[in-house]
Design a protein around this motif. Structure first.
Motif, PDB file in Angstrom:
ATOM      1  N   GLN A  18      23.195 -26.657  -1.873  1.00  0.00           N
ATOM      2  CA  GLN A  18      24.583 -26.207  -1.720  1.00  0.00           C
ATOM      3  C   GLN A  18      25.021 -26.273  -0.255  1.00  0.00           C
ATOM      4  OE1 GLN A  18      24.960 -22.332  -3.512  1.00  0.00           O
ATOM      5  NE2 GLN A  18      24.446 -23.077  -5.556  1.00  0.00           N
ATOM      6  N   GLU A  19      24.122 -25.880   0.629  1.00  0.00           N
ATOM      7  CA  GLU A  19      24.442 -25.900   2.062  1.00  0.00           C
ATOM      8  C   GLU A  19      24.659 -27.337   2.537  1.00  0.00           C
ATOM      9  OE1 GLU A  19      25.496 -24.131   5.493  1.00  0.00           O
ATOM     10  OE2 GLU A  19      25.001 -23.099   3.610  1.00  0.00           O
ATOM     11  N   CYS A  20      23.836 -28.254   2.066  1.00  0.00           N
ATOM     12  CA  CYS A  20      24.005 -29.669   2.429  1.00  0.00           C
ATOM     13  C   CYS A  20      25.341 -30.207   1.929  1.00  0.00           C
ATOM     14  CB  CYS A  20      22.852 -30.505   1.867  1.00  0.00           C
ATOM     15  SG  CYS A  20      21.285 -30.258   2.728  1.00  0.00           S
ATOM     16  N   ARG A  21      25.694 -29.833   0.688  1.00  0.00           N
ATOM     17  CA  ARG A  21      26.989 -30.281   0.144  1.00  0.00           C
ATOM     18  C   ARG A  21      28.143 -29.745   0.974  1.00  0.00           C
ATOM     19  NH1 ARG A  21      24.465 -29.849  -5.060  1.00  0.00           N
ATOM     20  NH2 ARG A  21      25.150 -27.698  -5.324  1.00  0.00           N
ATOM     21  N   LYS A  22      28.023 -28.460   1.342  1.00  0.00           N
ATOM     22  CA  LYS A  22      29.094 -27.823   2.101  1.00  0.00           C
ATOM     23  C   LYS A  22      29.274 -28.498   3.468  1.00  0.00           C
ATOM     24  CE  LYS A  22      28.856 -23.314   2.139  1.00  0.00           C
ATOM     25  NZ  LYS A  22      28.559 -21.950   2.647  1.00  0.00           N
ATOM     26  N   GLN A  23      28.145 -28.832   4.098  1.00  0.00           N
ATOM     27  CA  GLN A  23      28.206 -29.433   5.430  1.00  0.00           C
ATOM     28  C   GLN A  23      28.258 -30.955   5.391  1.00  0.00           C
ATOM     29  OE1 GLN A  23      25.348 -27.846   8.194  1.00  0.00           O
ATOM     30  NE2 GLN A  23      25.605 -25.758   7.468  1.00  0.00           N
ATOM     31  N   LYS A  24      28.353 -31.500   4.156  1.00  0.00           N
ATOM     32  CA  LYS A  24      28.424 -32.965   3.961  1.00  0.00           C
ATOM     33  C   LYS A  24      27.218 -33.671   4.601  1.00  0.00           C
ATOM     34  CE  LYS A  24      33.403 -33.358   3.322  1.00  0.00           C
ATOM     35  NZ  LYS A  24      33.745 -31.946   3.164  1.00  0.00           N
ATOM     36  N   ILE A  25      26.044 -33.067   4.416  1.00  0.00           N
ATOM     37  CA  ILE A  25      24.787 -33.665   4.871  1.00  0.00           C
ATOM     38  C   ILE A  25      24.103 -34.278   3.664  1.00  0.00           C
ATOM     39  CG2 ILE A  25      22.513 -33.190   5.872  1.00  0.00           C
ATOM     40  CD1 ILE A  25      23.805 -30.765   7.272  1.00  0.00           C
ATOM     41  N   LYS A  26      23.684 -35.548   3.790  1.00  0.00           N
ATOM     42  CA  LYS A  26      23.015 -36.205   2.660  1.00  0.00           C
ATOM     43  C   LYS A  26      21.506 -36.144   2.885  1.00  0.00           C
ATOM     44  CE  LYS A  26      26.681 -39.191   0.996  1.00  0.00           C
ATOM     45  NZ  LYS A  26      27.067 -40.551   0.603  1.00  0.00           N
ATOM     46  N   LEU A  27      20.867 -35.313   2.085  1.00  0.00           N
ATOM     47  CA  LEU A  27      19.406 -35.204   2.123  1.00  0.00           C
ATOM     48  C   LEU A  27      18.886 -35.465   0.714  1.00  0.00           C
ATOM     49  CD1 LEU A  27      18.197 -32.090   4.187  1.00  0.00           C
ATOM     50  CD2 LEU A  27      17.819 -34.487   4.692  1.00  0.00           C
ATOM     51  N   PRO A  28      17.877 -36.312   0.570  1.00  0.00           N
ATOM     52  CA  PRO A  28      17.311 -36.521  -0.773  1.00  0.00           C
ATOM     53  C   PRO A  28      16.743 -35.220  -1.322  1.00  0.00           C
ATOM     54  CG  PRO A  28      16.417 -38.096   0.834  1.00  0.00           C
ATOM     55  CD  PRO A  28      17.190 -37.089   1.602  1.00  0.00           C
ATOM     56  N   LYS A  29      16.926 -35.026  -2.640  1.00  0.00           N
ATOM     57  CA  LYS A  29      16.402 -33.813  -3.276  1.00  0.00           C
ATOM     58  C   LYS A  29      14.899 -33.684  -3.054  1.00  0.00           C
ATOM     59  CE  LYS A  29      15.864 -31.326  -7.607  1.00  0.00           C
ATOM     60  NZ  LYS A  29      15.922 -31.350  -9.062  1.00  0.00           N
ATOM     61  N   LYS A  30      14.185 -34.829  -3.082  1.00  0.00           N
ATOM     62  CA  LYS A  30      12.732 -34.812  -2.873  1.00  0.00           C
ATOM     63  C   LYS A  30      12.373 -34.201  -1.521  1.00  0.00           C
ATOM     64  CE  LYS A  30      10.618 -38.450  -5.674  1.00  0.00           C
ATOM     65  NZ  LYS A  30      10.010 -39.786  -5.654  1.00  0.00           N
ATOM     66  N   GLN A  31      13.166 -34.534  -0.506  1.00  0.00           N
ATOM     67  CA  GLN A  31      12.893 -34.014   0.841  1.00  0.00           C
ATOM     68  C   GLN A  31      13.115 -32.502   0.892  1.00  0.00           C
ATOM     69  OE1 GLN A  31      14.945 -36.027   4.049  1.00  0.00           O
ATOM     70  NE2 GLN A  31      14.576 -34.322   5.470  1.00  0.00           N
ATOM     71  N   ILE A  32      14.222 -32.042   0.263  1.00  0.00           N
ATOM     72  CA  ILE A  32      14.513 -30.601   0.236  1.00  0.00           C
ATOM     73  C   ILE A  32      13.388 -29.854  -0.471  1.00  0.00           C
ATOM     74  CG2 ILE A  32      16.072 -28.834  -0.691  1.00  0.00           C
ATOM     75  CD1 ILE A  32      18.369 -30.858  -0.315  1.00  0.00           C
ATOM     76  N   VAL A  33      12.968 -30.382  -1.630  1.00  0.00           N
ATOM     77  CA  VAL A  33      11.888 -29.729  -2.392  1.00  0.00           C
ATOM     78  C   VAL A  33      10.607 -29.696  -1.573  1.00  0.00           C
ATOM     79  CG1 VAL A  33      10.397 -29.948  -4.415  1.00  0.00           C
ATOM     80  CG2 VAL A  33      12.863 -30.274  -4.651  1.00  0.00           C
ATOM     81  N   ALA A  34      10.298 -30.800  -0.893  1.00  0.00           N
ATOM     82  CA  ALA A  34       9.068 -30.869  -0.090  1.00  0.00           C
ATOM     83  C   ALA A  34       9.107 -29.859   1.054  1.00  0.00           C
ATOM     84  CB  ALA A  34       8.883 -32.286   0.456  1.00  0.00           C
ATOM     85  N   GLU A  35      10.257 -29.773   1.718  1.00  0.00           N
ATOM     86  CA  GLU A  35      10.373 -28.851   2.857  1.00  0.00           C
ATOM     87  C   GLU A  35      10.302 -27.396   2.408  1.00  0.00           C
ATOM     88  OE1 GLU A  35      13.961 -30.003   4.858  1.00  0.00           O
ATOM     89  OE2 GLU A  35      13.064 -31.819   5.707  1.00  0.00           O
ATOM     90  N   GLU A  36      10.978 -27.066   1.314  1.00  0.00           N
ATOM     91  CA  GLU A  36      10.945 -25.683   0.823  1.00  0.00           C
ATOM     92  C   GLU A  36       9.564 -25.332   0.265  1.00  0.00           C
ATOM     93  OE1 GLU A  36      13.145 -23.412   1.401  1.00  0.00           O
ATOM     94  OE2 GLU A  36      14.419 -24.884   2.387  1.00  0.00           O
TER      95      GLU A  36
END
Length: 258
Positions: free
Chosen positions: A113-131
């Motif tokens: 949601q934060e990426c969408r709000k800030q218009k940052i394109k991050l692959p879902k795989k990367q977000i899952v890996a980082e979290e």
């Protein structure tokens, strides 16, 4: 501790369930860094007060402010709730998800949601890996890293509750709300949960804790509230509440629990 504006403020906060008035015009300021422990007999309104602070219960009357915003009127309630970690009596872990998934589920969604709000394109795989990496570090902190791929049914009550706390920490909350976090635990498991809560207190986390653990209240709280009949009858330091109580109802309560 610098005062400034309160992190949480309630004004004339009341809650009724039908004819039963559970909270009666509570006005309260809680400042960043405070460790507020709420004590009192069963049915005094302690848990309802906690649940009204993040609007899990909607107040019948009155107002709740968090970080200067009126939660009873805001359109961004979910955003505010992300910054108010809540730990329940019965853990509330998802039984069909692994420990790691339980911890990362909300955190991954919040990052997306934060990426969408800030218009940052991050692959879902990367977000899952980082979290997931963050979650594993939190698990390592409480000595349960090897339980990452286990399911809640295989854990002890103390392990479940520490994982519930870690799940809240994964959201980087501004304040942690604890609703009788040890009352469903076997006595030998209580210590490991209180130990983690003491660590959080020592690190400066703002905490509001509803508990029957009087020793924890005396040792960790910067401030103790005594509730009965939906009202705060006493509000003071642990010394004032436990050593020199003035309220007669408080004296009676302490005579039974200490």
């Amino acid at each position: 501790m610098e005062k400034g504006e309160p992190l949480i403020r309630t004004a004339e906060l009341s809650k009724s369930f039908g004819e039963n008035k559970v909270l009666d015009k509570i006005s309260l300021d809680i400042f960043e860094g405070e460790k507020v422990v709420v004590i009192g007999p069963s049915g005094s309104g302690k848990s309802t007060l906690l649940r009204c602070l993040n609007l899990l219960e909607t107040p019948t009357e009155g107002t709740v402010w968090f970080e200067g915003e009126d939660l009873t009127k805001t359109k961004n309630l979910e955003e505010h709730r992300k910054r108010m970690g809540m730990v329940f009596q019965h853990f509330n872990l998802f039984p069909h998800l692994t420990v790691l998934k339980n911890i990362t589920l909300a955190a991954v969604e919040a990052r997306k949601q934060e990426c969408r709000k800030q218009k940052i394109k991050l692959p879902k795989k990367q977000i899952v890996a980082e979290e997931s990496e963050r979650a594993r570090k939190l698990l390592a902190r409480i000595g349960l890293e090897e339980k990452a791929d286990a399911f809640p049914s295989t854990l002890s009550g103390g392990q479940k509750q520490r994982i519930a706390i870690v799940r809240s920490l994964a959201m980087n909350p501004k304040v942690m709300l604890f609703d009788e976090p040890t009352s469903a635990l076997d006595p030998e498991m209580v210590g490991e949960v209180l130990s983690l809560m003491r660590e959080l207190a020592d690190e400066g986390m703002t905490m509001i804790v509803v508990t029957h653990e009087m020793r924890f209240a005396q040792e960790v709280a910067t401030r103790v509230l005594f509730m009965d009949g939906g009202k705060i009858l006493a509000d003071g330091t642990p010394q004032e509440i436990f050593k020199t109580p003035k309220d007669e109802r408080l004296k009676s309560f302490l005579s039974k629990v200490l």
